[in-house]
Design a protein around this motif. Structure first.
Motif, PDB file in Angstrom:
ATOM      1  N   LEU A   1       0.842  -1.204   0.000  1.00 66.17           N
ATOM      2  CA  LEU A   1       0.000   0.000   0.000  1.00 66.17           C
ATOM      3  C   LEU A   1       0.873   1.249   0.000  1.00 66.17           C
ATOM      4  O   LEU A   1       0.664   2.176  -0.789  1.00 66.17           O
ATOM      5  N   GLY A   2       1.888   1.249   0.869  1.00 69.00           N
ATOM      6  CA  GLY A   2       2.803   2.389   0.965  1.00 69.00           C
ATOM      7  C   GLY A   2       3.558   2.585  -0.340  1.00 69.00           C
ATOM      8  O   GLY A   2       3.688   3.706  -0.840  1.00 69.00           O
ATOM      9  N   MET A   3       4.061   1.474  -0.907  1.00 72.48           N
ATOM     10  CA  MET A   3       4.820   1.562  -2.164  1.00 72.48           C
ATOM     11  C   MET A   3       3.928   2.138  -3.259  1.00 72.48           C
ATOM     12  O   MET A   3       4.358   2.984  -4.042  1.00 72.48           O
ATOM     13  N   GLY A   4       2.678   1.679  -3.285  1.00 74.96           N
ATOM     14  CA  GLY A   4       1.729   2.159  -4.299  1.00 74.96           C
ATOM     15  C   GLY A   4       1.494   3.649  -4.133  1.00 74.96           C
ATOM     16  O   GLY A   4       1.550   4.416  -5.102  1.00 74.96           O
ATOM     17  N   ALA A   5       1.277   4.076  -2.869  1.00 69.01           N
ATOM     18  CA  ALA A   5       0.983   5.487  -2.612  1.00 69.01           C
ATOM     19  C   ALA A   5       2.170   6.355  -3.019  1.00 69.01           C
ATOM     20  O   ALA A   5       2.006   7.398  -3.667  1.00 69.01           O
ATOM     21  N   ILE A   6       3.383   5.901  -2.675  1.00 70.56           N
ATOM     22  CA  ILE A   6       4.575   6.710  -3.015  1.00 70.56           C
ATOM     23  C   ILE A   6       4.727   6.766  -4.548  1.00 70.56           C
ATOM     24  O   ILE A   6       5.029   7.817  -5.120  1.00 70.56           O
ATOM     25  N   THR A   7       4.472   5.635  -5.221  1.00 67.72           N
ATOM     26  CA  THR A   7       4.623   5.603  -6.687  1.00 67.72           C
ATOM     27  C   THR A   7       3.613   6.530  -7.356  1.00 67.72           C
ATOM     28  O   THR A   7       3.963   7.298  -8.252  1.00 67.72           O
ATOM     29  N   ILE A   8       2.350   6.471  -6.894  1.00 65.28           N
ATOM     30  CA  ILE A   8       1.318   7.315  -7.519  1.00 65.28           C
ATOM     31  C   ILE A   8       1.653   8.787  -7.279  1.00 65.28           C
ATOM     32  O   ILE A   8       1.643   9.616  -8.200  1.00 65.28           O
ATOM     33  N   GLY A   9       2.029   9.105  -6.026  1.00 62.86           N
ATOM     34  CA  GLY A   9       2.436  10.489  -5.720  1.00 62.86           C
ATOM     35  C   GLY A   9       3.604  10.890  -6.615  1.00 62.86           C
ATOM     36  O   GLY A   9       3.648  12.009  -7.145  1.00 62.86           O
ATOM     37  N   GLY A  10       4.543   9.957  -6.797  1.00 59.97           N
ATOM     38  CA  GLY A  10       5.738  10.217  -7.609  1.00 59.97           C
ATOM     39  C   GLY A  10       5.376  10.533  -9.045  1.00 59.97           C
ATOM     40  O   GLY A  10       5.961  11.423  -9.666  1.00 59.97           O
ATOM     41  N   LEU A  11       4.376   9.781  -9.573  1.00 56.53           N
ATOM     42  CA  LEU A  11       3.985  10.006 -10.976  1.00 56.53           C
ATOM     43  C   LEU A  11       3.420  11.422 -11.158  1.00 56.53           C
ATOM     44  O   LEU A  11       3.730  12.096 -12.140  1.00 56.53           O
ATOM     45  N   HIS A  12       2.619  11.850 -10.163  1.00 56.68           N
ATOM     46  CA  HIS A  12       2.074  13.211 -10.229  1.00 56.68           C
ATOM     47  C   HIS A  12       3.202  14.237 -10.174  1.00 56.68           C
ATOM     48  O   HIS A  12       3.236  15.194 -10.942  1.00 56.68           O
ATOM     49  N   LEU A  13       4.135  14.007  -9.235  1.00 50.38           N
ATOM     50  CA  LEU A  13       5.253  14.940  -9.078  1.00 50.38           C
ATOM     51  C   LEU A  13       6.091  15.000 -10.350  1.00 50.38           C
ATOM     52  O   LEU A  13       6.592  16.048 -10.744  1.00 50.38           O
ATOM     53  N   ARG A  14       6.238  13.826 -11.003  1.00 53.16           N
ATOM     54  CA  ARG A  14       7.070  13.778 -12.202  1.00 53.16           C
ATOM     55  C   ARG A  14       6.481  14.694 -13.281  1.00 53.16           C
ATOM     56  O   ARG A  14       7.196  15.447 -13.930  1.00 53.16           O
ATOM     57  N   ARG A  15       5.130  14.608 -13.431  1.00 58.00           N
ATOM     58  CA  ARG A  15       4.505  15.440 -14.456  1.00 58.00           C
ATOM     59  C   ARG A  15       4.762  16.921 -14.170  1.00 58.00           C
ATOM     60  O   ARG A  15       5.166  17.683 -15.031  1.00 58.00           O
ATOM     61  N   PHE A  16       4.570  17.271 -12.925  1.00 60.41           N
ATOM     62  CA  PHE A  16       4.754  18.659 -12.514  1.00 60.41           C
ATOM     63  C   PHE A  16       6.210  19.094 -12.695  1.00 60.41           C
ATOM     64  O   PHE A  16       6.506  20.134 -13.281  1.00 60.41           O
ATOM     65  N   ALA A  17       7.159  18.226 -12.235  1.00 56.20           N
ATOM     66  CA  ALA A  17       8.577  18.593 -12.271  1.00 56.20           C
ATOM     67  C   ALA A  17       9.060  18.689 -13.711  1.00 56.20           C
ATOM     68  O   ALA A  17       9.835  19.585 -14.057  1.00 56.20           O
ATOM     69  N   ARG A  18       8.592  17.771 -14.552  1.00 53.22           N
ATOM     70  CA  ARG A  18       9.052  17.811 -15.938  1.00 53.22           C
ATOM     71  C   ARG A  18       8.571  19.075 -16.633  1.00 53.22           C
ATOM     72  O   ARG A  18       9.292  19.649 -17.441  1.00 53.22           O
ATOM     73  N   LEU A  19       7.351  19.497 -16.293  1.00 51.29           N
ATOM     74  CA  LEU A  19       6.827  20.744 -16.869  1.00 51.29           C
ATOM     75  C   LEU A  19       7.717  21.919 -16.470  1.00 51.29           C
ATOM     76  O   LEU A  19       8.082  22.753 -17.284  1.00 51.29           O
ATOM     77  N   ARG A  20       8.061  21.942 -15.152  1.00 47.22           N
ATOM     78  CA  ARG A  20       8.924  23.023 -14.645  1.00 47.22           C
ATOM     79  C   ARG A  20      10.270  23.006 -15.360  1.00 47.22           C
ATOM     80  O   ARG A  20      10.779  24.035 -15.796  1.00 47.22           O
ATOM     81  N   ASP A  21      10.836  21.774 -15.466  1.00 36.02           N
ATOM     82  CA  ASP A  21      12.152  21.649 -16.096  1.00 36.02           C
ATOM     83  C   ASP A  21      12.099  22.107 -17.554  1.00 36.02           C
ATOM     84  O   ASP A  21      12.991  22.780 -18.050  1.00 36.02           O
ATOM     85  N   TRP A  22      10.998  21.703 -18.221  1.00 36.79           N
ATOM     86  CA  TRP A  22      10.844  22.045 -19.639  1.00 36.79           C
ATOM     87  C   TRP A  22      10.758  23.571 -19.798  1.00 36.79           C
ATOM     88  O   TRP A  22      11.444  24.171 -20.625  1.00 36.79           O
ATOM     89  N   ALA A  23       9.976  24.191 -18.889  1.00 39.81           N
ATOM     90  CA  ALA A  23       9.795  25.638 -18.950  1.00 39.81           C
ATOM     91  C   ALA A  23      11.132  26.356 -18.741  1.00 39.81           C
ATOM     92  O   ALA A  23      11.467  27.302 -19.439  1.00 39.81           O
ATOM     93  N   LYS A  24      11.883  25.841 -17.802  1.00 37.28           N
ATOM     94  CA  LYS A  24      13.185  26.462 -17.519  1.00 37.28           C
ATOM     95  C   LYS A  24      14.116  26.307 -18.705  1.00 37.28           C
ATOM     96  O   LYS A  24      14.854  27.226 -19.060  1.00 37.28           O
ATOM     97  N   GLU A  25      14.053  25.094 -19.287  1.00 40.39           N
ATOM     98  CA  GLU A  25      14.914  24.825 -20.419  1.00 40.39           C
ATOM     99  C   GLU A  25      14.589  25.796 -21.556  1.00 40.39           C
ATOM    100  O   GLU A  25      15.476  26.333 -22.210  1.00 40.39           O
TER     101      GLU A  25
END
Ligand code: HEC
Length: 272
Positions: free
Chosen positions: A230-254
């Motif tokens: 359950l914990g692994m799943g929650a961290i992974t799902i949270g991670g996927l959301h964060l990845r989308r957000f972080a990649r957008l930020r990185d792309w914008a900066k780039e």
């Protein structure tokens, strides 16, 4: 030549954090499970000790009852012949008015017979013993001798898990102290009230308790496994959301070329 420098994007930082969280969660659940298993093992020992203690207490009470009557008379039989150790006692053997032969059974004699029955019926062992036995066969084994010595030093109870007949047993010994009732027979061996006369050792097989514990540990492992998933799943799902957000930020900066002073190829920007 300008050396390309590895860029630190927000996602690369977050990714490391996420990996660390997964590892930490795994270690945390693992440690909690190990702790629960260790506790279970301790509980098994405590339960075996409690069983052994109550076996001892029952023995001691029955013995005390027999001793308080100075022994009891039972019909002579093949299993219960007159005790050679009581030959000095007046009226060891008596005959009832109708002609039945009775003999005096002293506390250890009774205890011995009861212990034999308990072993046959329940696999529970008991042994009445002493460092200085009147009856040589009452001498203790190695563990009992060590335990009796500890009792002599003032310990009130000795117990440990030991191998007996290829099976693990909780062995426990407690002292038998000389009281007024014992002197009828023991005075002639030089015992005084308050002396440590010997001890009763009892052994409880660990196997039934260990089987129950194994079942409990399997349930614990399953429960912890589910919580871990359950914990692994929650961290992974949270991670996927964060990845989308972080990649957008990185792309914008780039896009803006504002990458900690470096452009997308990692070469230093000319100061504007
Ligand atoms: C009726 C007599 C009698 C009474 C009462 C009696 N005992 Fe004994 N006891 C004996 C005899 C005889 C032996 C040795 C032979 C045997 O094991 O039957 C013995 C053996 C023992 C042993 C085993 C070690 C050994 O010396 O062989 C212990 C321990 C012991 N007695 C403690 C006590 C205590 C404690 C009391 C009092 C609560 C008590 N007895 C009361 C007669 C008695």
């Amino acid at each position: 030549m300008v050396e390309p420098i590895k860029r630190k994007t927000l996602w690369s930082v977050l990714r490391n954090c996420l990996r660390a969280s997964l590892a930490l969660w795994t270690v945390f659940v693992g440690v909690v499970l190990l702790w629960a298993v260790a506790r279970e093992t301790l509980t098994v020992e405590q339960m075996a000790r409690v069983q052994a203690r109550s076996a001892f207490e029952k023995d001691a009470v029955y013995r005390q009852w027999v001793a308080s009557h100075g022994g009891v008379y039972v019909p002579v039989s093949e299993k219960t012949p007159p005790s050679p150790y009581l030959s000095d006692v007046d009226e060891r053997d008596i005959t009832t008015p109708s002609g039945r032969a009775l003999t005096l059974v002293n506390p250890p004699y009774m205890t011995r017979q009861v212990h034999e029955m308990a072993l046959q019926l329940h696999g529970l062992r008991g042994h009445i013993t002493s460092l200085d036995p009147i009856r040589p066969a009452n001498a203790g084994d190695e563990w009992e001798t060590k335990a009796l010595k500890a009792l002599e030093q003032g310990e009130m109870e000795v117990s440990s898990v030991e191998e007996l007949d290829n099976a693990r047993h909780m062995r426990l010994m407690r002292p038998l102290i000389t009281t007024e009732a014992c002197l009828k027979c023991h005075a002639e061996y030089g015992n005084k009230v308050g002396d440590l006369r010997g001890g009763i050792s009892v052994s409880v097989p660990m196997a039934p308790l260990q089987t129950a514990a194994r079942e409990h540990i399997a349930t614990l492992a399953l429960g912890h496994g589910l919580i871990w998933l359950l914990g692994m799943g929650a961290i992974t799902i949270g991670g996927l959301h964060l990845r989308r957000f972080a990649r957008l930020r990185d792309w914008a900066k780039e896009q803006s070329g504002d990458h900690y002073g470096r452009d997308r190829r990692g070469t230093r920007q000319k100061p504007r």
